[in-house]
Design a protein around this motif. Sequence first.
Motif, short mmCIF file in Angstrom:
data_model
loop_
_atom_site.label_atom_id
_atom_site.label_comp_id
_atom_site.label_asym_id
_atom_site.label_seq_id
_atom_site.Cartn_x
_atom_site.Cartn_y
_atom_site.Cartn_z
N THR A 1 0.84 -1.20 0.00
CA THR A 1 0.00 0.00 0.00
C THR A 1 0.87 1.25 0.00
O THR A 1 0.59 2.21 -0.71
CB THR A 1 -0.96 0.02 1.21
N THR B 1 2.21 1.76 -3.49
CA THR B 1 1.14 2.29 -4.34
C THR B 1 0.96 3.79 -4.07
O THR B 1 0.83 4.58 -5.01
CB THR B 1 -0.18 1.54 -4.08
N ALA B 2 0.98 4.17 -2.80
CA ALA B 2 0.81 5.58 -2.43
C ALA B 2 1.98 6.43 -2.91
O ALA B 2 1.79 7.53 -3.44
CB ALA B 2 0.64 5.70 -0.92
N ALA C 1 1.55 6.91 -6.61
CA ALA C 1 0.46 7.85 -6.91
C ALA C 1 0.86 9.30 -6.62
O ALA C 1 0.48 10.21 -7.35
CB ALA C 1 -0.78 7.49 -6.12
N VAL D 1 -5.22 8.28 -2.99
CA VAL D 1 -4.48 7.78 -4.15
C VAL D 1 -5.10 8.25 -5.47
O VAL D 1 -4.38 8.59 -6.41
CB VAL D 1 -4.39 6.23 -4.11
N ASN D 2 -6.42 8.30 -5.53
CA ASN D 2 -7.09 8.61 -6.79
C ASN D 2 -7.55 10.05 -6.95
O ASN D 2 -7.74 10.51 -8.08
CB ASN D 2 -8.29 7.67 -6.97
N THR E 1 -3.92 13.61 -4.38
CA THR E 1 -2.50 13.26 -4.27
C THR E 1 -1.67 14.35 -3.59
O THR E 1 -0.59 14.06 -3.07
CB THR E 1 -1.90 12.94 -5.66
N LEU F 1 -1.96 13.39 -0.04
CA LEU F 1 -1.21 12.14 0.07
C LEU F 1 0.28 12.42 0.13
O LEU F 1 1.00 11.88 0.98
CB LEU F 1 -1.52 11.22 -1.12
#
Length: 192
Positions: free
Chosen positions: A60, A63-64, A67, A102-103, A106, A109
Motif C-alpha cells: 500500500t 502504491t501511495a 500515486a 491515491v485517486n 494526491t 497524500l
Amino acid sequence: MKKLTIALASAASLAIVACAEPAEEENTMADETSMEDDAMANEGPGTIVDVASGNGDFSTLVTAVTAAELGETLSGEGPFTVFAPTNAAFDALPDGTVDTLVNEDTETLSSILTYHVVEGNLMAADVMSAIEGAGEEGYTVNTVGGGTFTASVVDGNVVLTDATGGTATVTDTDIEASNGVIHVIDTVLMPQ
C-alpha cells in the motif's frame, strides 16, 4: 537463501563435472558460478523504493508513493530515513481514505507521505540516543514535509507522536537501503 543458492549451484557444478567430458567445460561453469556469486554479493540492498517494493507488507505504501509521484525522489541519492507504515496501518484508516488519497487527493497524500521521511540516515541507535538526550519531552523529529513529530520511549518501545496527537509504535528497525534506512511503524502519522 544465498547459502541455499550457493549450495544448489555447487551441487549442480559437481554433477556437471562428474558427467562432463572436456576439462574446459568444468572451468567455464565454475568461473560463471563464481562470477554470479560475486555479482550477487556486491549488489547490496536497493534504494528505499526497491526495498519497500520487495516487501509485501509495504504494497500500500508503494502504491501511495507511486500515486504521489515520490518514487523518483525516494530512489534518489539521499540519505533518507523513512518511518514506513505497513499495509495494516493503512487498513486502519477510515474506509475509503486510501482510495480517495491515491485517486483524488494526491497533494494531501504527498504531504502525509513526506511527513514520514527524515533527511539523513538515522539508525535505531541514533534515534534512541536522541530520545535519551532530549529528556522527558521526547526528541523532536523534523520531516522533509516541513512538519515535526516527537519520538519517545513508552513501556520500552519507541513511540512517535504526530501533529494530531496520534501515536505510532516502531515495530522493526534498521532495514537498510542503498540511500538510507527504513523503520517500520504500525500507524500512519498525520501532519495535521
